[in-house]
Design a protein around this motif. Structure first.
Motif, PDB file in Angstrom:
ATOM      1  N   GLU A 274     -33.553  20.845  -9.359  1.00  0.00           N
ATOM      2  CA  GLU A 274     -33.590  19.749  -8.433  1.00  0.00           C
ATOM      3  C   GLU A 274     -32.185  18.758  -7.728  1.00  0.00           C
ATOM      4  O   GLU A 274     -32.367  18.850  -6.793  1.00  0.00           O
TER       5      GLU A 274
ATOM      6  N   GLU B 260     -38.807  27.247   0.261  1.00  0.00           N
ATOM      7  CA  GLU B 260     -38.560  27.353  -1.009  1.00  0.00           C
ATOM      8  C   GLU B 260     -37.864  28.423  -1.587  1.00  0.00           C
ATOM      9  O   GLU B 260     -37.054  28.080  -2.590  1.00  0.00           O
TER      10      GLU B 260
ATOM     11  N   ARG C 179     -34.297  28.206  -3.526  1.00  0.00           N
ATOM     12  CA  ARG C 179     -34.032  29.001  -5.137  1.00  0.00           C
ATOM     13  C   ARG C 179     -32.764  29.520  -5.172  1.00  0.00           C
ATOM     14  O   ARG C 179     -32.064  29.509  -6.152  1.00  0.00           O
TER      15      ARG C 179
ATOM     16  N   ARG D 231     -33.045  20.444   0.399  1.00  0.00           N
ATOM     17  CA  ARG D 231     -34.192  19.877   0.833  1.00  0.00           C
ATOM     18  C   ARG D 231     -33.980  18.426   1.727  1.00  0.00           C
ATOM     19  O   ARG D 231     -34.917  18.479   2.783  1.00  0.00           O
TER      20      ARG D 231
END
Ligand SMILES: Nc1ncnc2c1ncn2[C@@H]1O[C@H](COP(=O)(O)OP(=O)(O)OP(=O)(O)O)[C@@H](O)[C@H]1O
Ligand SMILES: [Mg+2]
Lengths: 267, 259
Positions: free
Chosen positions: A104, A118, A122, A111
């Protein structure tokens, strides 16, 4: 856009002091586009401070810092933030967010600043982590990392947005010889592959001299020497030779300003 | 050596500077609310951390305070044969004063100190600087959701405090001391006024929530970035918040019920 020959970062007659501590007394530095510029100097001379001044987090007492022709300290806040999006910074301490995982942390700038889906995030995060050799550590929390690992995660985060310029604050400290070698190569190849501009702050003379195109030596608030690495190694200045070769004796002092030891011990 | 006059002047300037910084920080926080609308999850996480986690201590304290009020109130009221009005006394004290004030004091101790420590440590470990360099404004992204969460949670916590206090008071008054069940509730219903009592109580707790959260965030954001600095800032949060709550309570009470 200024012309290609122009330096990306232009620092002129920079003065900065903290309380009564005069850290910079008129520093001029040019950071060339697309090159690796190293800033070296004894501990506590203000290398970290210099990076924070370039990033617009600190304000100089006088003097200017121009990035791409714009004065960093006269910009509107929104322009400054837009500029920072194109700047990566590797903090000396890592500065990872401690309440989210490694994955994260690296995903955070993506983000925040991109509308990527997403699945794409990733992939990008895993690629960046792979580059620093920590793809397997993605689910760890920052508190579970060693100092050297945290620094490498921070590096992955700093390059997440593929910035145009990266500032590395002591990237090699706390790395074992293998990671060190990988990092040295990574910094150089990042620079060459994507025409990045890199500023490396470091004490590690060998490694830094190995990747830098140009070196600035800063001490006592001034640029004491500058040049390409080969020239620095046998510089005319005794001070630079001592620093670059790590000799204990010479004009440069290992100690912070202090009275004579005998005098201090005797009270 | 500074002479006393110069020192006084310096202290005055420092205080004004602090006040100025506090207000600038508040402006920054408020301007972050627009962003928050697009990221409701940030707010929800903070509502949990600030509000839900304070629930237990507020609920337990509210119950006990209500029980004690009932015991003490019964002792006085029964001397005048007025124990039927116990419900009014318990509810009025809670809704007007004890709910907002005690809940705010507990909030400062439980949530305010945690906020200060969290923000202070984030500053000390350069996490806030790191965010700035990632072009993320920490005041908007980190402080704003916490502020809004505190502001929303406070009146709800005070309401829960008061409600459980009334229940606690009921158990002691009606259950233990034998006050008439019907009288307890009907007197309360007749005498507690939605405008005068409940609304004023809510206004108080909104003010307290605003001030306590502001103080906590300010202390954290401007804490000296060391272990000692953060610990001092945490203490200051609790002390300043408590004093602010008690002082403001007097002013608000005088304004609301003074005439
Ligand atoms: N927050 C601060 N408050 C006061 N002085 C500071 C602060 N941070 C740094 N300094 C002072 O500024 C000077 C420069 O610090 P800086 O961190 O830039 O050094 P540095 O060159 O990065 O050292 P190192 O190589 O050890 O990281 C030091 O003399 C330090 O005492
Ligand atoms: Mg440093």
């Amino acid at each position: 856009m200024a012309s290609v020959g122009e330096p990306l970062v232009k620092i002129r007659d920079l003065h900065y002091s903290r309380d009564k501590n005069h850290i910079f007394k008129g520093v001029d530095v040019d950071i060339a586009r697309g090159g690796v510029t190293a800033v070296m100097g004894p501990s506590g001379t203000g290398k970290t401070t210099l990076l924070k001044l370039i990033g617009g987090q600190l304000y100089p007492d006088s003097g200017t810092i121009h990035i791409d022709g714009q004065d960093v300290h006269k910009m509107k806040t929104s322009d400054l933030y837009r500029l920072r999006m194109r700047m990566g910074m590797l903090f000396q301490s890592g500065a990872l967010l401690t309440d989210i995982s490694v994955f994260e942390n690296v995903a955070y700038p993506l983000r925040e600043h991109t509308p990527l889906p997403e699945s794409m995030i990733r992939k990008l995060v895993l690629l960046k982590l792979e580059a620093v050799g920590l793809r397997g550590a993605r689910d760890l929390m920052p508190s579970e990392l060693s100092g050297g690992m945290a620094r490498r995660v921070a590096l992955a985060r700093a390059i997440a947005l593929d910035p145009g310029m990266i500032m590395y604050d002591e990237p090699f400290t706390g790395q074992d010889p293998i990671s060190m070698g990988v990092l040295v190569k990574l910094i150089r190849s990042l620079n060459d592959a994507s025409r990045l501009t890199s500023i490396v702050v470091s004490h590690d003379v060998q490694e830094t001299a190995g990747i830098a195109d140009y070196i600035y030596l800063i001490s006592d608030g001034k640029v004491v020497d500058q040049g390409v690495p080969e020239k620095m190694m046998d510089s005319r200045s005794e001070w630079s030779r001592q620093f670059m070769k790590g000799l204990p004796d010479g004009p440069a002092a290992f100690h912070y300003r202090a009275p004579e030891l005998e005098q201090d011990l005797m009270g | 050596m500074l002479d006393p006059l110069a020192r006084l002047g310096r202290a005055g300037i420092d205080t004004l500077e602090q006040i100025g910084r506090g207000h600038l920080l508040l402006l920054g926080i408020l301007s972050g609310f627009a962003d928050l609308a697009r990221r409701p999850r940030l707010l929800i996480a903070q509502l949990y951390a600030v509000g839900v986690l304070s629930l237990l201590i507020v609920a337990v304290s509210g119950t006990f305070v209500g029980m004690v009020l009932s015991l003490q109130g019964y002792y006085i009221l029964s001397q005048f044969g007025a124990e039927q009005t116990l419900g009014v006394m318990v509810a009025a004290s809670l809704v007007r004063e004890l709910g907002p004030v005690v809940a705010a004091l507990l909030f400062a101790g439980r949530a305010g100190s945690a906020l200060t420590a969290e923000i202070g440590l984030m500053a000390a470990t350069e996490q806030l600087s790191g965010l700035e360099m990632m072009a993320v404004n920490p005041v908007k992204r980190i402080l704003a959701p916490r502020f809004l969460a505190g502001f929303i949670s406070m009146p709800l916590l005070a309401a829960i405090f008061s409600a459980l206090g009334v229940v606690g008071g009921y158990f002691v008054g009606v259950g233990l001391l034998g006050v008439d069940d019907g009288a307890f509730w009907s007197q309360m219903q007749a005498k507690i006024d939605l405008q005068g009592d409940v609304r004023n109580g809510v206004i108080k707790s909104l003010v307290f929530g605003f001030v306590c959260t502001w103080i906590a965030l300010f202390q954290g954001y401007y804490a000296v970035p060391t272990a000692e600095g953060v610990s001092r800032a945490t203490t200051r949060t609790v002390v300043h918040s408590s004093l602010a709550v008690l002082g403001l309570d007097f002013i608000l009470t005088a304004l609301m019920f003074g005439d």
